[in-house]
Scaffold this active site. Structure first.
Site, PDB file in Angstrom:
ATOM      1  N   CYS A 199       6.830  85.681  61.524  1.00 23.56           N
ATOM      2  CA  CYS A 199       6.853  85.947  60.075  1.00 23.56           C
ATOM      3  C   CYS A 199       7.311  87.354  59.715  1.00 23.56           C
ATOM      4  CB  CYS A 199       5.481  85.692  59.467  1.00 23.56           C
ATOM      5  SG  CYS A 199       4.214  86.871  60.010  1.00 23.56           S
ATOM      6  N   LYS A 208      -7.265  75.857 109.806  1.00 24.33           N
ATOM      7  CA  LYS A 208      -7.854  75.044 108.737  1.00 24.33           C
ATOM      8  C   LYS A 208      -6.768  74.057 108.320  1.00 24.33           C
ATOM      9  CE  LYS A 208     -10.357  75.304 104.342  1.00 24.33           C
ATOM     10  NZ  LYS A 208      -9.576  74.309 103.606  1.00 24.33           N
TER      11      LYS A 208
END
Length: 646
Positions: A379, A97
């Site tokens: 935090c 391919k």
């Protein structure tokens, strides 16, 4: 004759690259004259014959060509056992391919009359002016009836490196250079690129061969170079791949991204028909994605604007597909648990679709497991663990509404071009403003002048930068409801939902929406609007109930203007769904193109799906994930120019 053509081409190749020619000028001229005589006698012009590379052509554009037969893409698999089952009792042909650009060549009366790119399978581009420059694609064949051949236009690795060096080009790979070369307007320039053609399908001829193998022989006799192949059965596929193709792939001269298996019996293969995307007589076998081993050094946790905390793997640098990679997303807690990752583990990394780094396997599982944080990295507040709707994956979230990570993302979204469009505020500046408490609510953006002295003294700022920023902020006060709604950053909704609300609600929409959200049966009322489902409706309601004061304060700072209505009633794109990607040239930005599509009755989606009608991308040859997905699904990829003709 073939040996003669090769000798002359070797001499020409050396000339192009400034190397020592194997032939003197006198020898070259003598062999050239001999070749001309042989071509006149036999009526055959072999691929790449130097006699055909005179009279260069320059075109101003590549015209569109509609293929007589659709050039469909192939279904694919990575499973050899699936190939065996797929082939069943039939004989098959297994071939490379090739990784280049598909070209469809059409002949009449023995002459090449058209060479066109595959394009979207239905419409390609006319590149006939460059056909003489492609070795392996004959200009003249023996057969005088109509012939159509498909093949791949490619560039060898060796030529790629030489061209890259001689032109100082920053080309990514042979495929990209081959594609760009084939589409050059100037055939003289194209002739220096040494493009080659390998035929893989005989689409049409006066007397079709009975088998694919016979068609390869027939094309070779006509002067085509064909793709290398092997005859197989279900019992020999695995052995052929292992003993031939896998051994050859590392040293193979040309780029390939797998193999193609075809039913050898052409009539039987045609009788199988096609799906809506793929032919049933052939299938692609893709190599397993290349993976490399490395050592996991750490996992960091990256909090986002929505509160989602993403795990990211850090590992010793490795090279994959030509780039150095040091980190990869681990997606969620479930994926992390599945891999049983531990500090110092040996892991394998690959690039999904050769683009996105992924952790594939944990080869050691040493037991020194990664610890899931109990607090948000930003935090330092407690985190929670949540499952998605179908309970298939678990995620980590920060629930703290005042988390700095949420705030940074919140204000970054607020100033985006598609939101309030405040130019000149970098993310680093927003981080500093949030850290120092200058930005705690949306409305604070319009009161940064309170902190002028501190901001002017900041690194990267000064009086001029500060004044430019304040000017941009003031200009952003004039906005539209759609921009405002997008700027809010409500999870899962944006401009599309804003447009629906704007259409359904009475003016002023910004205020009417508040009344709706806090009314009885608000969920049902939102869901009654065409295009808003339960998830989005719930997200809107939940956001407003948590942030109503901040929303009202922001609206007080803005002059929310009515959007101009377009007088046109065109709905010629009704029912069509578009996805936009890449750089635009005919429109100022994606938003403008999106508005054009919607004005004409179409819709714009953010990602490719089976429902997508077109992908708009000016770089039709791009190897981006969206282009790849579109090709896999058989969705046409069109440029802006083609879009304008719809």
């Amino acid at each position: 004759m073939k040996e003669l053509v090769n000798k002359l081409n070797e001499a020409r190749k050396a000339y192009y690259f400034g190397e020592q020619s194997p032939l003197s000028d006198r020898e070259y001229d003598a062999l050239y004259d001999r070749l001309v005589s042989m071509e006149v006698e036999t009526g055959i012009i072999l691929p790449g014959s130097p006699t055909q590379e005179v009279g260069y052509t320059v075109v101003s554009e590549l015209s569109k060509v509609k293929h007589e037969q659709k050039a469909l893409s192939l279904d694919k698999t990575k499973d050899v056992h699936f190939l065996e089952t797929w082939l069943g009792t039939q004989d098959g042909v297994l071939s490379w391919k090739m990784d280049g650009m598909t070209v469809v060549a059409t002949y009449e009366n023995g002459q090449l009359i058209m060479a066109a790119t595959r394009g979207n399978g239905e419409i390609g581009e006319n590149v006939t002016h460059n056909a003489r420059c492609i070795k392996g694609l004959p200009m003249k064949i023996r057969e005088t009836g109509k012939v159509i051949v498909r093949g791949e236009c490619i560039l060898s690795y060796n030529d790629f490196e030489k061209i890259k060096e001689s032109e100082n080009g920053e080309y990514k790979n042979p495929r990209n250079l081959a594609n760009a070369s084939l589409r050059l307007y100037d055939s003289k320039k194209a002739s220096t690129r040494h493009l080659q053609f390998k035929a893989f399908t005989l689409v049409e001829c006066p007397k079709m061969p009975k088998t694919v193998e016979e068609s390869f022989h027939w094309m070779e006799k006509q002067g085509f170079t064909v793709v290398e192949y092997k005859k197989v059965t279900a019992f020999t596929i695995k052995e052929t791949i292992t003993d031939y193709f896998e051994k050859e792939v590392e040293s193979y001269t040309f780029p390939t991204d797998g193999l193609v298996l075809c039913m050898d019996d052409i009539a039987y293969g045609v009788s199988l028909g096609v799906t809506n995307k793929f032919p049933r007589n052939s299938i692609a076998f893709k190599w397993q994605d290349d993976s490399v081993e490395t050592t996991l050094t750490d996992v960091i946790w990256s909090p986002s604007r929505t509160g989602l905390i993403n795990p990211v793997a850090l590992f010793k640098p490795v090279e994959i597909e030509g780039t150095m990679v040091t980190k990869a997303s681990l997606h969620n807690l479930s994926y992390l648990s599945l891999l049983q990752l531990g500090y110092g583990d040996t892991i394998t990394i690959y690039k999904a679709n050769k683009i996105i780094p992924q952790v594939d396997e944990n080869l050691t599982m040493n037991g020194n497991y990664i610890k899931i944080p109990a607090k948000c990295p930003a935090c330092k507040q407690a985190v929670t663990r949540r499952f998605n709707a179908d309970k298939s994956s678990e995620f980590l979230y920060c629930e703290n509404p005042k988390c700095s990570a949420k705030h940074i993302g919140k204000y970054t979204r607020l100033v985006e071009r598609d939101a309030l469009n405040v130019t000149g505020i970098a993310k680093s500046a927003i981080e500093t403003f949030v850290k120092n408490g200058f930005l705690m609510t949306f409305a604070d953006l319009y009161h940064l002048d309170t902190y002028k002295e501190q901001i002017v003294a900041m690194d990267g700022f000064g009086e001029k930068s500060y004044n430019n920023m304040i000017k941009a902020i003031e200009q952003s006060r004039n906005t539209t409801f759609r921009q405002l709604f997008y700027a809010l950053g409500i999870p899962g909704v944006g401009h599309d939902v804003a447009k629906i609300l704007q259409k359904e609600l009475a003016e002023p929409v910004a205020e009417t929406l508040v009344n709706l959200v806090f009314s009885e049966n608000a969920l049902e009322k939102l869901m009654a609007m065409n295009g808003i489902g339960k998830v989005n409706a719930s997200s809107i309601i939940n956001w407003f109930k948590k942030n109503i004061k901040e929303y009202i304060d922001l609206c007080a700072e803005l002059n929310i203007q009515l959007e101009k209505e377009n007088a046109s009633d065109e709905t010629d794109l009704s029912g069509k769904i578009f996805v936009i990607t890449g750089t635009l040239t005919g429109y100022p930005n994606r938003k403008a193109l999106k508005e054009e599509i919607e004005r004409r009755g179409g819709k714009v989606a953010g990602s490719i799906s089976s429902k997508t009608t077109y992908l708009i991308n000016n770089d039709i040859l791009s190897t981006s994930s969206k282009n790849k997905k579109a090709k896999e699904l058989g969705i046409p990829i069109i440029s802006e120019e083609i879009f304008k003709t719809l």
